[in-house]
Design an enzyme around this catalytic site. Structure first.
Site, short mmCIF file in Angstrom:
data_model
loop_
_atom_site.label_atom_id
_atom_site.label_comp_id
_atom_site.label_asym_id
_atom_site.label_seq_id
_atom_site.Cartn_x
_atom_site.Cartn_y
_atom_site.Cartn_z
N ARG A 143 -39.15 -1.32 -44.99
CA ARG A 143 -38.27 -2.19 -44.31
C ARG A 143 -37.45 -1.80 -42.97
NH1 ARG A 143 -35.21 -4.23 -49.34
NH2 ARG A 143 -33.26 -5.24 -48.37
N TYR A 146 -37.90 -4.53 -40.57
CA TYR A 146 -35.95 -5.60 -39.99
C TYR A 146 -35.29 -4.74 -39.44
CZ TYR A 146 -33.30 -8.80 -41.13
OH TYR A 146 -32.27 -10.09 -41.18
N GLU A 148 -34.48 -1.55 -38.62
CA GLU A 148 -34.14 -1.17 -37.24
C GLU A 148 -34.57 -1.82 -36.12
OE1 GLU A 148 -33.36 2.00 -36.95
OE2 GLU A 148 -34.12 3.40 -38.34
N GLY A 149 -35.64 -2.79 -36.92
CA GLY A 149 -35.71 -3.80 -35.16
C GLY A 149 -34.37 -4.55 -34.89
N LYS A 150 -33.29 -4.57 -36.13
CA LYS A 150 -31.88 -4.96 -36.02
C LYS A 150 -31.31 -4.20 -35.24
CE LYS A 150 -32.22 -9.37 -37.29
NZ LYS A 150 -32.21 -10.71 -36.71
N ARG A 187 -36.69 -14.53 -51.39
CA ARG A 187 -35.21 -13.88 -51.39
C ARG A 187 -34.20 -14.44 -52.95
NH1 ARG A 187 -32.77 -14.26 -45.97
NH2 ARG A 187 -33.84 -16.49 -45.74
N SER A 190 -33.24 -17.87 -54.48
CA SER A 190 -33.96 -18.78 -54.54
C SER A 190 -35.30 -18.34 -55.60
CB SER A 190 -34.20 -19.24 -53.14
OG SER A 190 -34.78 -17.78 -52.36
N ASN A 191 -35.68 -17.32 -55.43
CA ASN A 191 -36.36 -17.27 -56.66
C ASN A 191 -35.72 -17.68 -58.10
OD1 ASN A 191 -38.45 -16.78 -55.04
ND2 ASN A 191 -38.68 -13.87 -55.99
N PHE A 192 -34.66 -16.71 -58.35
CA PHE A 192 -34.25 -17.31 -59.08
C PHE A 192 -34.56 -18.85 -60.09
CE2 PHE A 192 -32.01 -12.79 -60.18
CZ PHE A 192 -33.04 -11.85 -59.98
P1 NAD Z 1 -35.49 -17.69 -41.72
O1 NAD Z 1 -36.54 -16.58 -42.29
O2 NAD Z 1 -34.87 -19.37 -42.22
O3 NAD Z 1 -34.80 -18.07 -40.58
C1 NAD Z 1 -35.09 -17.59 -39.42
C2 NAD Z 1 -36.37 -18.40 -38.31
O4 NAD Z 1 -36.23 -17.74 -36.96
C3 NAD Z 1 -37.18 -19.34 -38.40
O5 NAD Z 1 -37.39 -20.87 -38.37
C4 NAD Z 1 -38.16 -18.52 -38.17
O6 NAD Z 1 -39.07 -19.54 -38.35
C5 NAD Z 1 -38.06 -18.60 -36.50
N1 NAD Z 1 -38.54 -17.19 -36.29
C6 NAD Z 1 -39.34 -16.20 -36.82
N2 NAD Z 1 -39.69 -15.91 -35.64
C7 NAD Z 1 -40.06 -15.96 -34.65
C8 NAD Z 1 -40.54 -16.06 -33.48
N3 NAD Z 1 -41.16 -14.55 -32.94
N4 NAD Z 1 -40.09 -16.81 -32.27
C9 NAD Z 1 -38.88 -17.85 -32.62
N5 NAD Z 1 -38.93 -18.28 -33.57
C10 NAD Z 1 -38.59 -17.26 -34.96
O7 NAD Z 1 -33.65 -16.88 -42.08
P2 NAD Z 1 -32.34 -17.07 -42.11
O8 NAD Z 1 -32.19 -16.41 -42.93
O9 NAD Z 1 -31.82 -18.40 -41.16
O10 NAD Z 1 -32.36 -16.36 -41.42
C11 NAD Z 1 -31.54 -16.56 -39.29
C12 NAD Z 1 -31.06 -14.92 -39.37
O11 NAD Z 1 -29.85 -14.74 -40.11
C13 NAD Z 1 -32.16 -14.46 -38.92
O12 NAD Z 1 -31.66 -13.26 -37.64
C14 NAD Z 1 -31.63 -13.12 -39.87
O13 NAD Z 1 -32.04 -11.79 -39.99
C15 NAD Z 1 -30.24 -13.07 -40.11
N6 NAD Z 1 -29.27 -12.47 -41.25
C16 NAD Z 1 -30.38 -13.76 -42.04
C17 NAD Z 1 -29.86 -13.13 -43.69
C18 NAD Z 1 -29.62 -13.92 -44.60
O14 NAD Z 1 -28.88 -14.03 -45.93
N7 NAD Z 1 -29.46 -14.97 -45.36
C19 NAD Z 1 -28.60 -12.45 -43.61
C20 NAD Z 1 -28.76 -11.32 -42.30
C21 NAD Z 1 -29.28 -11.78 -41.63
N1 UDP Z 2 -33.98 -9.13 -56.19
C1 UDP Z 2 -34.75 -9.52 -57.38
N2 UDP Z 2 -35.75 -10.79 -58.42
C2 UDP Z 2 -36.18 -11.28 -57.12
C3 UDP Z 2 -36.36 -11.72 -55.57
C4 UDP Z 2 -35.25 -9.99 -55.46
O1 UDP Z 2 -34.33 -7.95 -57.93
O2 UDP Z 2 -36.86 -12.16 -57.14
C5 UDP Z 2 -33.73 -8.42 -55.83
C6 UDP Z 2 -33.96 -7.56 -55.40
O3 UDP Z 2 -35.06 -6.61 -55.48
C7 UDP Z 2 -33.30 -6.43 -53.64
C8 UDP Z 2 -31.49 -7.80 -54.60
O4 UDP Z 2 -32.18 -8.95 -55.82
O5 UDP Z 2 -32.49 -5.96 -55.26
C9 UDP Z 2 -31.27 -9.03 -53.78
O6 UDP Z 2 -33.42 -9.14 -52.67
P1 UDP Z 2 -33.14 -10.35 -51.33
O7 UDP Z 2 -34.33 -9.91 -51.06
O8 UDP Z 2 -32.32 -11.51 -51.88
O9 UDP Z 2 -32.46 -9.47 -50.25
P2 UDP Z 2 -32.27 -8.24 -49.22
O10 UDP Z 2 -33.18 -6.98 -50.74
O11 UDP Z 2 -32.79 -8.43 -48.37
O12 UDP Z 2 -30.33 -7.91 -49.90
#
Ligand code: NAD
Ligand code: UDP
Length: 318
Positions: A143, A146, A148-150, A187, A190-192
């Protein structure tokens, strides 16, 4: 009054498309930029005819040249299966993407908001997590690209703030869900839902006792816009999430009940470094932004289930 021009990187993604839509409704001129890795044109199809919306297909690891007043930096795959697909590229997107967005903010004198994540807390030993907690991240795990990148992008944001006076805002987003997540997003919500609607087994990873806090996308977008327009000098980082905390087993049972599904729960191996618990402290967001989420998990799930029913119907699966 002249419209402010706003750049949303990751604008065709799940959160990005909702953000573009809301900004347009508020009267902004919006540029959505995306390389369409996990984003889709379908997410922004309804915005294309709006003369104040512009879509640019572009990778943020390349330099960005546009003129704008505000930047929301969302480009980065967020689902573990997608960010682990090409971890080196994920690192580049987070770090080089942040450098390009910050360079643009510096040149244009634009305010810039970073979509950071609760993943900066890793597998937290402090529960719930306040912004002052520094986290427990495995820097060499699967992980890390993601997490460490963030973390590095947060560092870059604060260095540009201190060194160049760039006007930054950093949001630490906790698990967010809602319509426009991809059927294959991977995630948990959506999976469930997709598994329940298809009558497939519901895949719980591990024993299902791990917890997450789920924020509905409309609430999150509201928080992001409030943060972008918060008082001068307030940089964050600020947690944006819903403090309601649920085990994955509770989520699975709730979705089975709401969809009236005949699916059975099965238990699969827990992915490496999967955090055991997560719940935001949102006092800072309440004080500084007057923000707290208003959509309950049940209501949010109802909207999301209806969305996925429509998607599966379009694919002639339902
Ligand atoms: P997502 O994957 O639907 O959206 C990310 C978007 O970035 C996508 O449209 C993808 O095509 C685009 N993208 C990826 N790499 C790219 C690149 N190199 N150049 C240009 N575009 C690029 O995910 P999301 O859930 O909408 O997340 C959006 C942001 O919010 C992300 O930065 C994510 O890390 C952050 N975030 C989301 C959640 C969450 O639960 N949804 C939680 C924490 C942080
Ligand atoms: N998870 C799960 N079944 C799935 C997908 C995810 O049990 O089909 C679990 C996963 O192991 C984690 C939690 O649900 O404990 C949230 O996972 P998700 O990928 O949505 O987000 P993140 O782990 O990045 O918080």
């Amino acid at each position: 009054m002249e419209r402010k021009r706003v750049l949303v990187t990751g604008g065709a993604g799940f959160i990005g498309s909702h953000l573009c839509e809301r900004l347009l409704a508020m009267g902004y001129d919006v540029i959505g930029m995306d390389n369409l890795f996990t984003g889709r044109k379908d997410n922004i199809r309804h915005l294309i005819s709006n003369p104040y919306f512009e879509f640019i297909r572009k990778d943020v690891t390349e330099e960005i040249y546009v003129e704008c007043d505000q930047i929301y930096n969302l480009a980065c795959p967020a689902s573990p299966i997608h960010y682990q697909y090409d971890p080196i590229k994920t690192g580049k997107t987070s770090i080089i993407g942040a450098l390009h967005a910050l360079g643009l903010a510096k040149r244009c004198n634009a305010r810039i908001l970073q979509a950071s994540t609760s993943e900066v807390y890793g597998d937290p030993e402090v529960h719930p997590q306040p912004e002052t907690y520094r986290g427990c991240v495995n820097p060499i795990g699967i992980r890390a690209c993601y997490d460490e990148g963030k973390r590095m992008s947060e560092t870059l944001f604060f260095d540009y703030y201190r060194q160049h006076g760039v006007d930054i805002k950093v949001a630490r987003i906790f698990n967010t869900y809602g319509p426009r997540m991809n059927v294959n997003d991977g995630r948990v919500i959506s999976n469930f839902i997709v598994q329940a609607l298809r009558g497939e087994d519901i895949t719980i990873y591990g024993d299902g006792k791990q917890t997450r806090s789920f924020c509905y996308v409309d609430d999150l977008v509201d928080g992001l816009i409030r943060l972008m327009n918060s008082r001068d000098g307030f940089t964050g980082p600020v947690n944006l999430g819903n403090p309601g905390e649920f085990t994955m087993l509770e989520v699975a049972e709730c979705i089975i009940e709401m969809t009236k599904s005949k699916s059975h729960i099965i238990y699969c191996p827990l992915p490496e470094d999967d955090p055991t618990q997560r719940k935001p402290v949102i006092d800072l967001a309440e004080q500084e932004l007057g923000w707290k989420p208003g959509v309950s998990l049940e209501t949010g799930l109802e909207h999301t289930i209806n969305y996925f029913k429509m998607c599966l119907k379009e694919r002639r699966e339902a």
